[in-house]
Write an enzyme that holds these catalytic residues in place. Structure first.
Site, PDB file in Angstrom:
ATOM      1  N   LYS A  22      55.547 -22.944  47.359  1.00  0.00           N
ATOM      2  CA  LYS A  22      55.523 -21.341  46.420  1.00  0.00           C
ATOM      3  C   LYS A  22      54.722 -20.597  47.323  1.00  0.00           C
ATOM      4  O   LYS A  22      55.122 -19.253  47.621  1.00  0.00           O
ATOM      5  CB  LYS A  22      54.882 -21.800  45.371  1.00  0.00           C
ATOM      6  CG  LYS A  22      54.546 -20.738  44.578  1.00  0.00           C
ATOM      7  CD  LYS A  22      54.081 -21.032  42.947  1.00  0.00           C
ATOM      8  CE  LYS A  22      52.638 -21.283  42.906  1.00  0.00           C
ATOM      9  NZ  LYS A  22      51.741 -20.502  43.020  1.00  0.00           N
ATOM     10  N   ASN A  23      53.535 -20.799  47.723  1.00  0.00           N
ATOM     11  CA  ASN A  23      52.519 -19.968  48.450  1.00  0.00           C
ATOM     12  C   ASN A  23      52.989 -19.420  49.755  1.00  0.00           C
ATOM     13  O   ASN A  23      52.049 -18.747  50.300  1.00  0.00           O
ATOM     14  CB  ASN A  23      51.307 -20.509  48.300  1.00  0.00           C
ATOM     15  CG  ASN A  23      50.708 -20.633  46.795  1.00  0.00           C
ATOM     16  OD1 ASN A  23      51.521 -20.128  45.956  1.00  0.00           O
ATOM     17  ND2 ASN A  23      49.648 -21.398  46.737  1.00  0.00           N
ATOM     18  N   ARG A  92      50.715 -13.279  38.704  1.00  0.00           N
ATOM     19  CA  ARG A  92      49.549 -12.729  39.292  1.00  0.00           C
ATOM     20  C   ARG A  92      49.599 -12.328  40.591  1.00  0.00           C
ATOM     21  O   ARG A  92      49.265 -11.403  41.164  1.00  0.00           O
ATOM     22  CB  ARG A  92      48.398 -13.791  38.966  1.00  0.00           C
ATOM     23  CG  ARG A  92      47.142 -13.234  39.554  1.00  0.00           C
ATOM     24  CD  ARG A  92      46.068 -14.291  40.088  1.00  0.00           C
ATOM     25  NE  ARG A  92      45.080 -13.741  40.924  1.00  0.00           N
ATOM     26  CZ  ARG A  92      45.004 -12.840  41.954  1.00  0.00           C
ATOM     27  NH1 ARG A  92      46.245 -12.210  41.916  1.00  0.00           N
ATOM     28  NH2 ARG A  92      44.191 -12.549  42.659  1.00  0.00           N
ATOM     29  N   CYS A 116      43.645 -14.217  35.696  1.00  0.00           N
ATOM     30  CA  CYS A 116      44.566 -15.531  35.136  1.00  0.00           C
ATOM     31  C   CYS A 116      43.751 -16.405  34.829  1.00  0.00           C
ATOM     32  O   CYS A 116      42.425 -16.303  34.425  1.00  0.00           O
ATOM     33  CB  CYS A 116      45.565 -15.699  36.302  1.00  0.00           C
ATOM     34  SG  CYS A 116      44.460 -17.067  37.465  1.00  0.00           S
ATOM     35  N   ARG A 121      40.315 -12.478  38.684  1.00  0.00           N
ATOM     36  CA  ARG A 121      41.049 -12.503  40.074  1.00  0.00           C
ATOM     37  C   ARG A 121      40.803 -11.189  40.775  1.00  0.00           C
ATOM     38  O   ARG A 121      41.893 -10.404  40.686  1.00  0.00           O
ATOM     39  CB  ARG A 121      42.663 -12.836  39.945  1.00  0.00           C
ATOM     40  CG  ARG A 121      42.801 -14.305  39.281  1.00  0.00           C
ATOM     41  CD  ARG A 121      42.241 -15.523  40.014  1.00  0.00           C
ATOM     42  NE  ARG A 121      42.941 -15.757  41.297  1.00  0.00           N
ATOM     43  CZ  ARG A 121      44.309 -16.393  41.335  1.00  0.00           C
ATOM     44  NH1 ARG A 121      44.558 -16.793  40.195  1.00  0.00           N
ATOM     45  NH2 ARG A 121      45.000 -16.505  42.455  1.00  0.00           N
ATOM     46  N   PRO A 122      39.882 -10.961  41.340  1.00  0.00           N
ATOM     47  CA  PRO A 122      39.352  -9.391  41.856  1.00  0.00           C
ATOM     48  C   PRO A 122      40.400  -9.274  43.138  1.00  0.00           C
ATOM     49  O   PRO A 122      40.879 -10.312  43.618  1.00  0.00           O
ATOM     50  CB  PRO A 122      38.077  -9.666  42.205  1.00  0.00           C
ATOM     51  CG  PRO A 122      37.519 -11.132  42.341  1.00  0.00           C
ATOM     52  CD  PRO A 122      38.555 -11.966  41.456  1.00  0.00           C
ATOM     53  N   ILE A 123      40.461  -7.917  43.363  1.00  0.00           N
ATOM     54  CA  ILE A 123      41.236  -7.757  44.522  1.00  0.00           C
ATOM     55  C   ILE A 123      40.491  -6.747  45.427  1.00  0.00           C
ATOM     56  O   ILE A 123      40.934  -5.870  46.227  1.00  0.00           O
ATOM     57  CB  ILE A 123      42.861  -7.076  44.362  1.00  0.00           C
ATOM     58  CG1 ILE A 123      42.675  -5.833  43.229  1.00  0.00           C
ATOM     59  CG2 ILE A 123      43.598  -8.211  43.689  1.00  0.00           C
ATOM     60  CD1 ILE A 123      43.802  -5.017  42.990  1.00  0.00           C
ATOM     61  N   ASP A 124      39.264  -6.699  45.227  1.00  0.00           N
ATOM     62  CA  ASP A 124      38.281  -5.857  45.986  1.00  0.00           C
ATOM     63  C   ASP A 124      38.576  -6.023  47.500  1.00  0.00           C
ATOM     64  O   ASP A 124      38.492  -4.972  48.383  1.00  0.00           O
ATOM     65  CB  ASP A 124      36.973  -6.046  45.691  1.00  0.00           C
ATOM     66  CG  ASP A 124      36.504  -7.456  45.941  1.00  0.00           C
ATOM     67  OD1 ASP A 124      37.153  -8.420  45.254  1.00  0.00           O
ATOM     68  OD2 ASP A 124      35.434  -7.619  46.546  1.00  0.00           O
ATOM     69  N   LEU A 125      38.849  -7.132  48.061  1.00  0.00           N
ATOM     70  CA  LEU A 125      39.025  -7.453  49.418  1.00  0.00           C
ATOM     71  C   LEU A 125      40.142  -6.731  50.129  1.00  0.00           C
ATOM     72  O   LEU A 125      40.346  -6.339  50.974  1.00  0.00           O
ATOM     73  CB  LEU A 125      38.788  -8.797  50.046  1.00  0.00           C
ATOM     74  CG  LEU A 125      37.586  -9.692  49.253  1.00  0.00           C
ATOM     75  CD1 LEU A 125      37.565 -10.966  49.918  1.00  0.00           C
ATOM     76  CD2 LEU A 125      36.084  -8.775  49.915  1.00  0.00           C
ATOM     77  N   ASP A 306      43.637 -25.997  45.081  1.00  0.00           N
ATOM     78  CA  ASP A 306      44.676 -26.409  44.124  1.00  0.00           C
ATOM     79  C   ASP A 306      45.298 -27.874  44.108  1.00  0.00           C
ATOM     80  O   ASP A 306      45.907 -28.059  43.195  1.00  0.00           O
ATOM     81  CB  ASP A 306      46.030 -25.710  44.783  1.00  0.00           C
ATOM     82  CG  ASP A 306      46.132 -24.318  44.833  1.00  0.00           C
ATOM     83  OD1 ASP A 306      46.903 -23.615  45.558  1.00  0.00           O
ATOM     84  OD2 ASP A 306      45.211 -23.626  44.361  1.00  0.00           O
ATOM     85  N   ILE A 328      35.656 -22.683  45.256  1.00  0.00           N
ATOM     86  CA  ILE A 328      36.613 -21.194  45.613  1.00  0.00           C
ATOM     87  C   ILE A 328      36.887 -20.365  44.084  1.00  0.00           C
ATOM     88  O   ILE A 328      36.751 -19.308  44.290  1.00  0.00           O
ATOM     89  CB  ILE A 328      38.200 -21.870  45.848  1.00  0.00           C
ATOM     90  CG1 ILE A 328      37.957 -22.552  47.221  1.00  0.00           C
ATOM     91  CG2 ILE A 328      38.928 -20.566  46.138  1.00  0.00           C
ATOM     92  CD1 ILE A 328      37.351 -22.095  48.441  1.00  0.00           C
ATOM     93  N   ARG A 398      55.884 -22.677  36.682  1.00  0.00           N
ATOM     94  CA  ARG A 398      55.806 -21.847  37.520  1.00  0.00           C
ATOM     95  C   ARG A 398      55.613 -22.079  39.200  1.00  0.00           C
ATOM     96  O   ARG A 398      56.000 -21.511  40.043  1.00  0.00           O
ATOM     97  CB  ARG A 398      54.223 -20.960  37.258  1.00  0.00           C
ATOM     98  CG  ARG A 398      54.116 -20.155  36.143  1.00  0.00           C
ATOM     99  CD  ARG A 398      52.875 -19.567  36.189  1.00  0.00           C
ATOM    100  NE  ARG A 398      52.710 -18.923  37.397  1.00  0.00           N
ATOM    101  CZ  ARG A 398      51.535 -18.600  37.749  1.00  0.00           C
ATOM    102  NH1 ARG A 398      50.276 -18.886  37.061  1.00  0.00           N
ATOM    103  NH2 ARG A 398      51.171 -18.272  38.973  1.00  0.00           N
TER     104      ARG A 398
END
Ligand code: EPZ
Length: 417
Positions: A22-23, A92, A116, A121-125, A306, A328, A398
């Site tokens: 999936k990933n 997400r 989630c 689930r930050p996206i600052d990076l 995971d 993580i 999912r």
């Protein structure tokens, strides 16, 4: 709402093919936007996150369809650069479309991906890297509006944390940028390497994928390509966990041994015999497992976060004590309350969870709170005495392709109602 009914205690025996990752499929689907024309992707898993991605591609104006495990995407007529809130909310990881949408349209508008079940689930990076590449980003009302004056430009980016998603977005923004991009402390997950293999087939110039430093020389354009997605190492780990708690004897086809190097030793420490040869993994498990000492989740090639939840179910019925440290995600222990309902003995203190193995778990009504936590409840149910009812299986769907069918084919008594 559908739920799974599991009657525990059945040994798993047999052989099956592991689904595509999936990933890896998700970022590769995003990358098809960068090549005008028809890309063909094989071994894509038939799961709801993939369906959500296909809906996003269609919304953006692409032709996208899935037959069996093959997805054909033609992005020649892409005519939008935004992802509406309802499509963002469905998945997400739709943030992985950001880099490619900006790269091929010079702009993008999307919503902060739903926090989630694993905590914020930050996206600052992601955003700070894109700003370095010339993107001006306005974050208001939960919406991200991005614009590039002329072309994206290569930049030197040091990631404070080897974020998988941020690494993918930088790569997707860099392959058609002007100049060279260097990512230091890049994520090294196999799914990153698979994305780079697809992009290289399309004509991208990427060096160092799978290592800590990735160098990307921007090129003028990319052409579509055909690609087969790597097998899903987390699904493989989940199936090994199912076999191990039932004293089973299972063969998994389509395994890349190096991708599960951090997982196999734990099953061997627990008393299982694991043989990997020519892409086939055979795991033979004892009646009673011995506890593996500790599990610390780390970026690849360390133990994958995971797989933490499913390994906790294994530890719950092993003889001895296992210490888990989740490094993580902030809150990735939401399966513990349900495992406890099944009779597990687990103590949590912050990011540490101590599991005392018990002789038996007992079936009960439980509910999945997120994807991998839901999988851990299935693993526990296969081992528990009696009936386990698992709600919230939309989370499972999912990431797992018909898990109940897969397990029934191996002899489990599990059905979806
Ligand atoms: C990917 O998520 C995977 N998802 C996750 O799998 C996986 O758990 C995770 O990588 C770690 O391996 C997909 O690939 C679609 P990260 P991602 O960015 O990219 C923090 C599953 O079960 N962070 O490596 O979101 C973040 O909060 C899913 O299949 C920032 O602080 O993971 C987290 O604590 C779940 N700022 C840590 O880094 C950022 O800008 C790891 O996140 C980005 C991340």
């Amino acid at each position: 709402m559908a739920k799974l009914i599991v009657e525990g205690g059945r040994k798993l025996k047999g052989e099956l093919d592991v689904q595509g990752a999936k990933n890896s499929a998700l970022p590769v689907l995003s990358a098809t936007l960068l090549c005008r024309g028809e890309s063909v992707l094989h071994s894509c898993p038939a799961i709801s996150d993939i369906n959500a991605s296909i809906r996003i591609l269609r919304y953006l104006g692409c032709n996208a369809s899935m037959k069996g495990h093959t997805i054909v995407v033609d992005s020649s007529n892409m005519n939008r650069s935004d992802i509406p809130e309802n499509l963002m909310a469905e998945m997400r990881s739709s943030i992985v479309f950001l880099g490619s949408i900006i790269s091929c349209t010079g702009q993008a508008k999307m919503y902060f991906p739903g926090g989630c079940e694993l905590g914020p689930r930050p996206i600052d990076l992601h955003l700070s890297a894109l700003r370095k590449m010339g993107v001006s980003i306005d974050e208001r009302y939960g919406c991200i509006s991005c614009k590039v004056k002329d072309k994206l430009k290569g930049a030197k980016i040091v990631l404070p944390f080897p974020s998988v998603g941020a690494t993918e977005n930088i790569i997707l923004a860099a392959v058609l940028a002007k100049g060279t991009t260097v990512i230091s402390n890049a994520a090294r997950e196999p799914e990153i390497t698979d994305l780079c293999e697809y992009l290289t087939k399309c004509g991208a110039e990427i060096y160092g994928a799978g290592e800590g430093t990735i160098i990307i020389y921007g090129v003028e354009s990319l052409k579509p390509a055909e690609h087969t997605i790597i097998p899903d190492r987390i699904v493989a780990s989940t199936l090994m966990a199912c076999a191990s708690v039932t004293g089973g004897d299972v063969t998994l086809n389509g395994i890349i041994g190096s991708h599960i190097d951090a997982i196999v030793p734990l099953f061997e420490e627990a008393g299982c015999v694991v043989k990997i040869k020519d892409g086939r993994l055979k795991i033979t498990c004892p009646e009673r497992l011995k506890a593996f000492k500790s599990v610390r989740t780390m970026p690849y090639p360390g133990f994958p976060t995971d797989a933490q939840a499913v390994m906790m179910s294994v530890a719950s019925v092993a003889m001895g004590t296992t210490v888990f440290v989740e490094n993580i995600f902030e809150s990735r222990y939401r399966h513990i309350e349900d495992l406890t309902r099944l009779g597990a003995n687990i103590k949590v203190a912050g990011k540490v969870a101590v599991v005392e193995g018990v002789r038996k778990l007992f079936g009960a009504k439980v509910s999945a709170k997120e994807l991998r936590g839901g999988a851990s409840l299935v693993v526990a149910g296969l081992s528990a005495e009696g009936t386990t009812e698992i709600e919230g299986i939309n989370f499972l769907e999912r990431g797992y392709e018909e898990l109940e069918v897969t397990l029934s084919n191996l002899g489990a008594d599990i059905r979806k109602v």
